[in-house]
Design a protein around this motif. Structure first.
Motif, PDB file in Angstrom:
ATOM      1  N   ILE A   9      10.131 -23.157  21.600  1.00 46.00           N
ATOM      2  CA  ILE A   9       9.869 -24.513  21.103  1.00 46.00           C
ATOM      3  C   ILE A   9       9.234 -25.321  22.231  1.00 46.00           C
ATOM      4  CG2 ILE A   9      10.899 -26.593  20.097  1.00 46.00           C
ATOM      5  CD1 ILE A   9      13.177 -24.715  19.085  1.00 46.00           C
ATOM      6  N   GLY A  12       4.328 -26.436  26.507  1.00 44.23           N
ATOM      7  CA  GLY A  12       3.999 -26.920  27.844  1.00 44.23           C
ATOM      8  C   GLY A  12       4.018 -25.737  28.802  1.00 44.23           C
ATOM      9  N   GLY A  39      -0.027 -27.717  26.430  1.00 47.07           N
ATOM     10  CA  GLY A  39      -0.008 -28.276  27.795  1.00 47.07           C
ATOM     11  C   GLY A  39       1.067 -29.306  28.032  1.00 47.07           C
ATOM     12  N   GLY A  40       1.539 -29.980  26.978  1.00 52.63           N
ATOM     13  CA  GLY A  40       2.610 -30.965  27.142  1.00 52.63           C
ATOM     14  C   GLY A  40       2.254 -32.033  28.151  1.00 52.63           C
ATOM     15  N   SER A  57      -1.073 -34.037  38.121  1.00 47.97           N
ATOM     16  CA  SER A  57      -2.326 -33.887  38.875  1.00 47.97           C
ATOM     17  C   SER A  57      -2.195 -32.900  40.024  1.00 47.97           C
ATOM     18  CB  SER A  57      -2.733 -35.210  39.520  1.00 47.97           C
ATOM     19  OG  SER A  57      -3.100 -36.165  38.580  1.00 47.97           O
ATOM     20  N   TRP A  58      -1.031 -32.904  40.681  1.00 46.12           N
ATOM     21  CA  TRP A  58      -0.911 -32.257  41.990  1.00 46.12           C
ATOM     22  C   TRP A  58      -0.099 -30.967  41.959  1.00 46.12           C
ATOM     23  CZ3 TRP A  58      -1.350 -37.662  42.234  1.00 46.12           C
ATOM     24  CH2 TRP A  58      -2.153 -38.184  43.270  1.00 46.12           C
ATOM     25  N   SER A 213       3.666 -28.765  14.796  1.00 42.40           N
ATOM     26  CA  SER A 213       4.923 -28.259  14.226  1.00 42.40           C
ATOM     27  C   SER A 213       6.089 -28.917  14.954  1.00 42.40           C
ATOM     28  CB  SER A 213       5.012 -26.741  14.398  1.00 42.40           C
ATOM     29  OG  SER A 213       3.943 -26.101  13.739  1.00 42.40           O
ATOM     30  N   ILE A 253      16.304 -33.438  18.066  1.00 40.42           N
ATOM     31  CA  ILE A 253      16.515 -32.124  17.443  1.00 40.42           C
ATOM     32  C   ILE A 253      18.004 -31.987  17.145  1.00 40.42           C
ATOM     33  CG2 ILE A 253      16.378 -29.621  17.783  1.00 40.42           C
ATOM     34  CD1 ILE A 253      13.953 -30.085  19.575  1.00 40.42           C
ATOM     35  N   PHE A 275       7.015 -42.825  34.491  1.00 40.78           N
ATOM     36  CA  PHE A 275       5.993 -42.882  35.530  1.00 40.78           C
ATOM     37  C   PHE A 275       4.664 -42.879  34.799  1.00 40.78           C
ATOM     38  CE2 PHE A 275       3.000 -40.303  38.054  1.00 40.78           C
ATOM     39  CZ  PHE A 275       3.019 -40.957  39.262  1.00 40.78           C
ATOM     40  N   TYR A 376       9.510 -37.595  33.663  1.00 41.44           N
ATOM     41  CA  TYR A 376      10.198 -36.429  34.220  1.00 41.44           C
ATOM     42  C   TYR A 376      11.641 -36.782  34.570  1.00 41.44           C
ATOM     43  CZ  TYR A 376       7.273 -38.392  38.045  1.00 41.44           C
ATOM     44  OH  TYR A 376       6.576 -39.209  38.890  1.00 41.44           O
TER      45      TYR A 376
END
Ligand SMILES: Cc1cc2nc3c(=O)[nH]c(=O)nc-3n(C[C@H](O)[C@H](O)[C@H](O)COP(=O)(O)OP(=O)(O)OC[C@H]3O[C@@H](n4cnc5c(N)ncnc54)[C@H](O)[C@@H]3O)c2cc1C
Length: 451
Positions: A9, A12, A39-40, A57-58, A213, A253, A275, A376
């Motif tokens: 599921i 990413g 890619g999330g 990015s990093w 989905s 969920i 962020f 995150y």
């Protein structure tokens, strides 16, 4: 109904990594992804004709990094950019003092030295801290011992606060005293001139990924797991849940039966930060060509404080700034034009009229995205590093979890997502998966798609 070996599921970095490893071993794998893309939180916008990384990015620290090994094995070009972790020095930074005045070389060196000595005191205070102490508690104790002038203390206090906001997306008083323990950067940092989402896209290429989905329910059945989406039900012998911590915390969920405390308690203890990124393009560069960062200290940089020169990616004068923690949550409720005007006003306070009217901008609102509910994870006060790994389960050997929040060594990163996906695949398969062979398999399939 087909019964898959494993349903993953989320597509990413952690999800595609695990799914690819399982499929490479001959398992039947279905990936269910809520968004219309892979890619999330690695999300590259290419609509302007060049890549803009709205999520990660990093690579933070390439020395000894297995993520960096993968990037190299896939021959993905990178640009060195070693200021992605809120360093005070190391690369050229244009600093402005609390009054918004440019700092000369000598005062910049003094600033970098002062931050380094405050950081040394901070390490001691963290080591001496008690359970329940916050990062604010330990920074204040370190600053009390520093002997610096009040104005310098204010600047370093602001710097510590901003570092927590950028690294964790959290308010310094909400972060555990140990919340930045894992924040070590070994070696240079790099960014991706072709866009970071190339990595999960290439890993995921060829997998059975059903986008659009949205998973609403994960239920245990006698012989495995039944996963419900708005488009129907799917069953499998095991499931790997890689949705972000923010999605788990929001209860989006429905787990039937409810998750046991071994997983549910760490999920509720850990924090999900915000962020956000603001990219702004200008008609002309008004900062030095050699500068990596423009930074306002103390009062001058209370809100907008750091601008990263990412012009090398698009070839156009472009600055990236961040709004994180409580400021990031407030910012994401504002319309774009207000945000851009505010950023430009902050820059004009430093550079005056040389700051032209922006030609383009990109603004993220990760805290409002229902498929991440934040940016995150972090160690909220009262949680521990073990909570990250505990949140991976598995539950009864069939319900596994992966994703950045489940990797205690360096949570909140792409590396954490990659390594947690690898761990989950190994647990499901019951044997080790060699990372070099994994990368070589991706290359081989790209060169010979028939295989
Ligand atoms: C603005 C920003 C900047 C960042 N910068 C960096 C950086 O520079 N370097 C770095 O290392 N890390 C960075 N990170 C963190 C990094 O992007 C993440 O740690 C990593 O990409 C997470 O991967 P993941 O697989 O754990 O989760 P995700 O990439 O979030 O994947 C989870 C997937 O689950 C899907 N999903 C959610 N809910 C459902 C549902 N109900 N049903 C089905 N699918 C669902 C999501 O759509 C998503 O595709 C940044 C993150 C953000 C937001």
């Amino acid at each position: 109904m087909t019964t898959y070996d494993t349903i993953v599921i989320g597509a990413g970095m952690s999800g595609v990594t695990a799914a690819r490893m399982l499929a490479d071993e001959g398992a039947s794998v279905l990936v269910l992804e809520a968004r219309d893309r892979v890619g999330g939180r690695m999300n590259t916008d290419r609509t302007a004709g060049f890549p803009v990384d709205l999520g990660a990015s990093w690579v933070h620290g390439i020395a000894g990094s297995r993520l960096w090994d993968l990037v190299q094995a896939l021959d993905i070009p990178t640009i060195e950019y070693t200021v992605g972790s809120f360093q005070a020095g190391g690369r050229p930074i244009e600093n402005f003092d609390g009054e918004g005045r440019p700092m000369d070389a000598a005062s910049t060196t003094q600033w970098v030295d002062d931050v380094a000595s405050a950081d040394r005191l901070l390490v001691e205070e963290i080591a001496a801290s008690s359970p329940g102490d916050t990062y604010l508690d330990v920074t204040e104790r370190a600053l009390d011992r520093s002997g610096f002038a009040p104005e310098r203390i204010d600047e370093i206090r602001e710097f510590f606060r901003h570092r927590v906001e950028e690294q964790c997306g959290a308010w310094i008083g909400d972060l555990d005293a140990h919340g930045l323990d894992e924040d070590a950067i070994d070696g240079d940092e790099v960014i991706f001139p072709r866009g970071y989402d190339e990595l999960p896209r290439r890993i995921g290429h060829g997998l059975d990924i059903r986008v659009n989905s949205v998973v609403t329910r994960v239920a245990r059945a006698d012989d495995g797991i039944v996963v419900s989406t708005e488009n129907g039900e799917f069953s499998a012998r095991s499931a790997l849940v890689t949705v972000p911590l923010g999605v788990l915390k929001a209860g989006s969920i429905d787990f039937v039966p409810p998750l046991p405390d071994t997983v549910a308690a760490p999920v509720s203890r850990l924090g999900m930060g915000v962020f956000n990124k603001i990219f702004i393009q200008f008609p002309e560069r008004f900062w030095n060509e050699s500068s990596y960062v423009l930074r306002a200290l103390g009062e001058a940089g209370e809100h907008w404080h750091s601008w990263y020169d990412v012009s090398a990616v698009s070839g156009l004068p472009t600055l990236l700034t961040f709004a994180a923690g409580p400021f990031g949550r407030r910012m994401q409720d504002l319309p774009d034009d207000e945000i851009v005007a505010d950023v430009v006003a902050a820059l004009r306070a430093l550079y005056g009229d040389s700051v032209g009217a922006p030609t383009a901008h990109w603004i993220t609102r990760w805290g409002h995205d229902p498929f991440s509910n934040g940016s995150y994870s972090h160690l909220a006060a009262g949680s521990s590093h073990h909570d990250h790994d505990e949140a991976a389960g598995p539950v009864d050997g069939v319900l596994h979890f992966a994703g950045e929040a489940t990797w205690g060594d360096e949570p909140a990163t792409v590396g954490a997502a990659y390594y947690s996906g690898h761990r989950a695949a190994e647990r499901i398969l019951g044997h080790e998966v060699d990372l070099a062979a994994f990368a070589a398999g991706i290359r081989a399939r790209e060169q010979n798609p028939e295989n």
